[in-house]
Design a protein around this motif. Structure first.
Motif, PDB file in Angstrom:
ATOM      1  N   MET A 138       7.826  -6.258 -29.632  1.00 32.52           N
ATOM      2  CA  MET A 138       6.480  -5.743 -29.383  1.00 32.52           C
ATOM      3  C   MET A 138       6.000  -6.135 -27.988  1.00 32.52           C
ATOM      4  N   TYR A 139       6.235  -7.392 -27.612  1.00 31.75           N
ATOM      5  CA  TYR A 139       5.812  -7.854 -26.285  1.00 31.75           C
ATOM      6  C   TYR A 139       6.548  -7.099 -25.179  1.00 31.75           C
ATOM      7  N   GLN A 140       7.801  -6.768 -25.409  1.00 36.40           N
ATOM      8  CA  GLN A 140       8.559  -5.982 -24.431  1.00 36.40           C
ATOM      9  C   GLN A 140       7.963  -4.581 -24.298  1.00 36.40           C
ATOM     10  N   GLN A 141       7.581  -3.986 -25.420  1.00 41.96           N
ATOM     11  CA  GLN A 141       6.965  -2.661 -25.388  1.00 41.96           C
ATOM     12  C   GLN A 141       5.611  -2.712 -24.693  1.00 41.96           C
ATOM     13  N   ILE A 142       4.847  -3.761 -24.945  1.00 43.25           N
ATOM     14  CA  ILE A 142       3.555  -3.934 -24.270  1.00 43.25           C
ATOM     15  C   ILE A 142       3.767  -3.983 -22.759  1.00 43.25           C
ATOM     16  N   ALA A 143       4.740  -4.749 -22.314  1.00 42.03           N
ATOM     17  CA  ALA A 143       5.021  -4.869 -20.883  1.00 42.03           C
ATOM     18  C   ALA A 143       5.422  -3.518 -20.285  1.00 42.03           C
ATOM     19  N   ARG A 144       6.254  -2.749 -21.007  1.00 35.92           N
ATOM     20  CA  ARG A 144       6.662  -1.417 -20.519  1.00 35.92           C
ATOM     21  C   ARG A 144       5.452  -0.495 -20.388  1.00 35.92           C
ATOM     22  N   MET A 145       4.582  -0.532 -21.386  1.00 37.11           N
ATOM     23  CA  MET A 145       3.405   0.339 -21.360  1.00 37.11           C
ATOM     24  C   MET A 145       2.449  -0.068 -20.249  1.00 37.11           C
ATOM     25  N   GLU A 146       2.288  -1.370 -20.046  1.00 43.89           N
ATOM     26  CA  GLU A 146       1.408  -1.842 -18.971  1.00 43.89           C
ATOM     27  C   GLU A 146       1.933  -1.399 -17.608  1.00 43.89           C
ATOM     28  N   ARG A 147       3.258  -1.427 -17.433  1.00 40.32           N
ATOM     29  CA  ARG A 147       3.840  -0.968 -16.165  1.00 40.32           C
ATOM     30  C   ARG A 147       3.592   0.524 -15.958  1.00 40.32           C
ATOM     31  N   LYS A 148       3.690   1.298 -17.036  1.00 32.01           N
ATOM     32  CA  LYS A 148       3.451   2.736 -16.926  1.00 32.01           C
ATOM     33  C   LYS A 148       2.002   3.042 -16.588  1.00 32.01           C
ATOM     34  N   LEU A 149       1.095   2.244 -17.131  1.00 36.46           N
ATOM     35  CA  LEU A 149      -0.330   2.487 -16.922  1.00 36.46           C
ATOM     36  C   LEU A 149      -0.871   1.874 -15.633  1.00 36.46           C
ATOM     37  N   ALA A 150      -0.127   0.938 -15.057  1.00 31.90           N
ATOM     38  CA  ALA A 150      -0.600   0.280 -13.835  1.00 31.90           C
ATOM     39  C   ALA A 150      -0.612   1.283 -12.688  1.00 31.90           C
ATOM     40  N   PRO A 151      -1.644   1.235 -11.864  1.00 31.34           N
ATOM     41  CA  PRO A 151      -1.653   2.129 -10.709  1.00 31.34           C
ATOM     42  C   PRO A 151      -0.481   1.806  -9.791  1.00 31.34           C
ATOM     43  N   GLN A 152       0.123   2.840  -9.279  1.00 28.30           N
ATOM     44  CA  GLN A 152       1.266   2.659  -8.399  1.00 28.30           C
ATOM     45  C   GLN A 152       0.782   2.224  -7.022  1.00 28.30           C
ATOM     46  N   ALA A 153       1.276   1.118  -6.577  1.00 28.06           N
ATOM     47  CA  ALA A 153       0.904   0.614  -5.254  1.00 28.06           C
ATOM     48  C   ALA A 153       1.666   1.400  -4.193  1.00 28.06           C
ATOM     49  N   THR A 154       0.974   1.706  -3.157  1.00 28.18           N
ATOM     50  CA  THR A 154       1.634   2.379  -2.052  1.00 28.18           C
ATOM     51  C   THR A 154       1.798   1.386  -0.915  1.00 28.18           C
ATOM     52  N   VAL A 155       2.924   1.434  -0.308  1.00 25.38           N
ATOM     53  CA  VAL A 155       3.201   0.526   0.799  1.00 25.38           C
ATOM     54  C   VAL A 155       2.725   1.190   2.078  1.00 25.38           C
ATOM     55  N   ARG A 156       1.849   0.510   2.758  1.00 24.20           N
ATOM     56  CA  ARG A 156       1.358   1.030   4.028  1.00 24.20           C
ATOM     57  C   ARG A 156       1.854   0.109   5.127  1.00 24.20           C
ATOM     58  N   GLN A 157       2.463   0.708   6.097  1.00 23.53           N
ATOM     59  CA  GLN A 157       2.926  -0.081   7.223  1.00 23.53           C
ATOM     60  C   GLN A 157       1.961   0.107   8.374  1.00 23.53           C
ATOM     61  N   HIS A 158       1.683  -0.968   9.031  1.00 22.03           N
ATOM     62  CA  HIS A 158       0.753  -0.944  10.150  1.00 22.03           C
ATOM     63  C   HIS A 158       1.490  -1.421  11.388  1.00 22.03           C
ATOM     64  N   TYR A 159       1.440  -0.609  12.402  1.00 16.87           N
ATOM     65  CA  TYR A 159       2.073  -0.964  13.667  1.00 16.87           C
ATOM     66  C   TYR A 159       0.974  -1.161  14.695  1.00 16.87           C
ATOM     67  N   PRO A 160       0.658  -2.410  15.033  1.00 11.94           N
ATOM     68  CA  PRO A 160      -0.421  -2.644  15.987  1.00 11.94           C
ATOM     69  C   PRO A 160      -0.034  -2.160  17.389  1.00 11.94           C
ATOM     70  N   THR A 161      -1.030  -1.694  18.069  1.00 13.12           N
ATOM     71  CA  THR A 161      -0.814  -1.290  19.464  1.00 13.12           C
ATOM     72  C   THR A 161      -1.703  -2.163  20.340  1.00 13.12           C
ATOM     73  N   PHE A 162      -1.227  -2.418  21.507  1.00 10.89           N
ATOM     74  CA  PHE A 162      -1.956  -3.266  22.437  1.00 10.89           C
ATOM     75  C   PHE A 162      -2.150  -2.525  23.741  1.00 10.89           C
ATOM     76  N   ARG A 163      -3.314  -2.719  24.316  1.00  7.89           N
ATOM     77  CA  ARG A 163      -3.569  -2.152  25.638  1.00  7.89           C
ATOM     78  C   ARG A 163      -3.934  -3.273  26.593  1.00  7.89           C
ATOM     79  N   LYS A 164      -3.467  -3.127  27.761  1.00  5.14           N
ATOM     80  CA  LYS A 164      -3.789  -4.108  28.777  1.00  5.14           C
ATOM     81  C   LYS A 164      -5.262  -3.949  29.151  1.00  5.14           C
ATOM     82  N   GLY A 165      -6.006  -5.037  29.148  1.00  2.00           N
ATOM     83  CA  GLY A 165      -7.427  -4.973  29.500  1.00  2.00           C
ATOM     84  C   GLY A 165      -7.641  -4.492  30.934  1.00  2.00           C
ATOM     85  N   THR A 166      -8.767  -3.832  31.176  1.00  2.00           N
ATOM     86  CA  THR A 166      -9.053  -3.327  32.532  1.00  2.00           C
ATOM     87  C   THR A 166     -10.086  -4.161  33.214  1.00  2.00           C
TER      88      THR A 166
END
Length: 74
Positions: free
Chosen positions: A46-74
């Motif tokens: 039962m606990y295994q089934q609960i865990a499977r169902m919780e995974r199905k119902l959990a919102p899917q996380a999306t991986v966001r990659q951030h690439y910082p950009t730098f500018r030389k100050g003027t």
């Protein structure tokens, strides 16, 4: 996206709630939201089934990659 309709997700949430309640009481036989009777062999199963169902119902996380950009100050 989970691939499930809103109705299927609602039924799964109801089933998960019923399964958690039964497991907390040590009851291994219950009916799901569509009226099917289910008998689990053990609380561990039962606990295994609960865990499977919780995974199905959990919102899917999306991986966001951030690439910082730098500018030389003027």
């Amino acid at each position: 996206m989970t691939g499930y309709s809103e109705e299927e997700l609602a039924q799964m949430r109801l089933d998960l709630t019923a399964l958690r309640s039964a497991a907390s009481k040590g009851i291994t036989k219950l009916r799901n939201s569509v009226g099917e009777e289910i008998t689990y062999r053990s609380l561990e199963e039962m606990y295994q089934q609960i865990a499977r169902m919780e995974r199905k119902l959990a919102p899917q996380a999306t991986v966001r990659q951030h690439y910082p950009t730098f500018r030389k100050g003027t």
